[in-house]
Design a protein around this motif. Structure first.
Motif, short mmCIF file in Angstrom:
data_model
loop_
_atom_site.label_atom_id
_atom_site.label_comp_id
_atom_site.label_asym_id
_atom_site.label_seq_id
_atom_site.Cartn_x
_atom_site.Cartn_y
_atom_site.Cartn_z
N ILE A 139 0.83 -1.20 0.00
CA ILE A 139 0.00 0.00 0.00
C ILE A 139 0.86 1.25 0.00
CG2 ILE A 139 -1.66 1.30 1.37
CD1 ILE A 139 -2.87 -1.38 2.23
N ASP A 140 2.00 1.23 0.73
CA ASP A 140 2.91 2.37 0.71
C ASP A 140 3.48 2.61 -0.68
OD1 ASP A 140 2.49 2.83 3.36
OD2 ASP A 140 4.32 1.83 4.06
N LEU A 141 3.83 1.52 -1.39
CA LEU A 141 4.34 1.66 -2.75
C LEU A 141 3.30 2.30 -3.66
CD1 LEU A 141 6.25 -1.73 -3.26
CD2 LEU A 141 7.25 0.56 -3.12
N LEU A 142 2.06 1.83 -3.55
CA LEU A 142 1.00 2.40 -4.38
C LEU A 142 0.77 3.87 -4.03
CD1 LEU A 142 -1.58 -0.54 -4.35
CD2 LEU A 142 -0.31 0.30 -6.33
N THR A 143 0.83 4.20 -2.75
CA THR A 143 0.60 5.58 -2.32
C THR A 143 1.72 6.50 -2.81
OG1 THR A 143 -0.58 4.78 -0.36
CG2 THR A 143 0.18 7.06 -0.33
N ARG A 144 2.97 6.07 -2.64
CA ARG A 144 4.09 6.91 -3.07
C ARG A 144 4.12 7.07 -4.58
NH1 ARG A 144 7.01 4.13 1.05
NH2 ARG A 144 7.90 2.71 -0.52
N ALA A 145 3.76 5.99 -5.27
CA ALA A 145 3.76 6.08 -6.74
C ALA A 145 2.73 7.06 -7.24
CB ALA A 145 3.51 4.70 -7.34
N ASP A 146 1.56 7.10 -6.58
CA ASP A 146 0.53 8.04 -7.00
C ASP A 146 0.85 9.47 -6.58
OD1 ASP A 146 -0.90 6.02 -8.14
OD2 ASP A 146 -2.20 5.69 -6.40
N ALA A 147 1.61 9.62 -5.49
CA ALA A 147 1.88 10.97 -4.97
C ALA A 147 3.10 11.61 -5.63
CB ALA A 147 2.08 10.92 -3.46
N ALA A 148 4.07 10.79 -6.06
CA ALA A 148 5.31 11.35 -6.60
C ALA A 148 5.11 11.79 -8.05
CB ALA A 148 6.42 10.31 -6.53
#
Length: 453
Positions: free
Chosen positions: A255-264
């Motif tokens: 979930i952190d990977l998905l969140t960072r990918a969408d935010a960066a």
């Protein structure tokens, strides 16, 4: 009122009733014997010649009925002389009443009669005797003063003894109650100590085989069962937290990977990577769902079965086989089932059999075969996987146990533990062993000992 006081009162009352009964029997037995002896003496006296009797004549006889001895005499007084028709022949003498028994003597139906009478204020025992068939009637009597005094003294003595016996019984009863309830006091102290300290390991010393000792042993057994249950609950919570930590960590990472990918900015995951991450998330959620289900089943340890009925075991096994086929389409399940009825809960049995089949499918190679048979009240599941190591056999039904070769595979280590619990609850057995033929694999046997209905 405390139990100790009630027991003491019960003992005192029981002794009081016993003492009263013994005292009453002793009193009336003594009184009866003394009066009978007086009656016999009167009768012996009346049988001896009196000569020309007259009112006031004193007859002296020895106590034994033999010759007179100095100082050992009894006096019998002729109180009254009556005509054959019962008319008094003594004018101005003592008024001796003729009771019902005396009237029968007057009527000629009896030759003598004994009865009590009060003569001039004195308690007398009267013998009304006909001197000859057509002669006068003579009333011979003796005072009952000695007997009355003796009985009065005996009554006071028995009353005092009864009172003393009751007091002693109450004291002894209280001591007996205190000694008899000492184990109960220890049991109460132990229960209060457990409630206060929550320490279930303390045991009550037990000696003897009486009811209180049995109660203490049962209490110790209960404490032991509670301690075991509490320890197993703690182990379950500890093991469950450990097992949950891995899927939760994986979920958090994905979930952190998905969140960072969408935010960066400028860092967009490819559709393939996104699908892979979402697939991992879904897989971890399914694993957690299965783990929670297993934990829920294990947490029911010791819980009584739901209302039971006759279960068609062949139908339950067939349902479990169909479910296993859907979950593992690459594995072939071959079933050979015969009709069999057992007493139990169908849902629990289905869960246990499904766990065995899932475990067999997990260890079977792609395109492998799992044989399932039901004959003679025994279910046999055999796979053709790598088999089970001899050192793993004693631990395979333990909770959260996973062999070294299984730690890289999905699972929580609770599936076979649930199988063991379900079979135990149904009075059956669960065993596992390596296959004996060249094809290899593992054989799991579920045996039902309960009678069919």
């Amino acid at each position: 009122m405390t139990l100790r006081t009630r027991l003491a009162l019960l003992v005192a009352v029981a002794v009081a009733v016993a003492v009263a009964a013994v005292s009453a029997v002793s009193y009336f037995t003594t009184r009866t014997e003394l009066r009978h002896e007086a009656d016999r003496t009167l009768e012996r006296t009346a049988l001896e010649p009196i000569g020309s009797p007259g009112p006031g004549t004193v007859i002296q006889r020895s106590t034994a009925g033999g010759p007179l001895e100095a100082g050992v005499t009894e006096q019998f007084v002729i109180l009254a002389v009556f005509a054959p028709d019962g008319t008094s022949l003594a004018k101005g003498g003592p008024q001796v009443p003729i009771r019902q028994a005396g009237r029968e003597v007057v009527a000629g139906t009896r030759t003598s009669a004994l009865y009590d009478a009060s003569v001039e204020g004195r308690h007398m025992r009267v013998l009304l005797q006909r001197v000859d068939p057509d002669g006068v009637l003579v009333a011979v009597a003796r005072p009952l003063t000695d007997i009355d005094n003796t009985m009065h003294k005996l009554g006071l003595l028995l009353l005092a003894a009864a009172g003393l016996g009751i007091v002693v019984a109450g004291t002894v009863g209280r001591a007996v109650a205190r000694a008899g309830l000492a184990p109960v006091d220890r049991l109460t102290d132990a229960a209060e100590r457990v409630a206060r300290t929550r320490d279930l390991r303390a045991e009550i010393p037990v000696t003897g085989t009486d009811e209180v000792s049995r109660l203490a042993r049962s209490f110790n057994a209960m404490l032991g069962a509670l301690d075991t249950s509490q320890r197993r609950q703690r182990e379950l919570v500890s093991d469950a937290s450990h097992e949950l930590r891995t899927p939760l960590t994986s979920l958090r990472t994905n979930i952190d990977l998905l969140t960072r990918a969408d935010a960066a900015a400028g860092r967009v995951l490819s559709e393939e990577d996104r699908r892979a991450l979402l697939g991992d998330v879904r897989s971890q959620l399914e694993e957690m769902t299965h783990l929670v289900d297993d934990l829920t089943s294990v947490a029911r340890d010791g819980e009584a079965l739901a209302p039971t009925a006759a279960v068609d075991l062949a139908h339950v096994v067939a349902t479990s086989v169909n479910r296993a086929r859907r979950r593992a389409p690459s594995v072939t399940f071959v079933a050979d089932l015969e009709e069999c009825l057992v007493i139990g809960q169908a849902a629990m049995l289905e869960r246990a059999i499904t766990n065995v089949l899932d475990n067999a499918a997990k260890w079977s190679p792609g395109g492998g075969q799992v044989d399932v048979s039901l004959h003679g009240r025994e279910i046999v599941v055999r796979d053709r996987g790598t088999g089970i190591a001899a050192e793993d056999v004693p631990h395979v039904f333990a909770r959260f146990y996973r062999s070294p070769s299984a730690r890289s595979m999905p699972g929580s280590g609770l599936g076979l533990a649930i199988v063991h619990d379900v079979m135990t609850a149904h009075g059956g057995t669960a065993t596992v062993e390596p296959a004996s033929d060249e094809a290899g694999g593992t054989v799991v046997r579920l045996g039902f000992a309960a009678a069919a209905s």
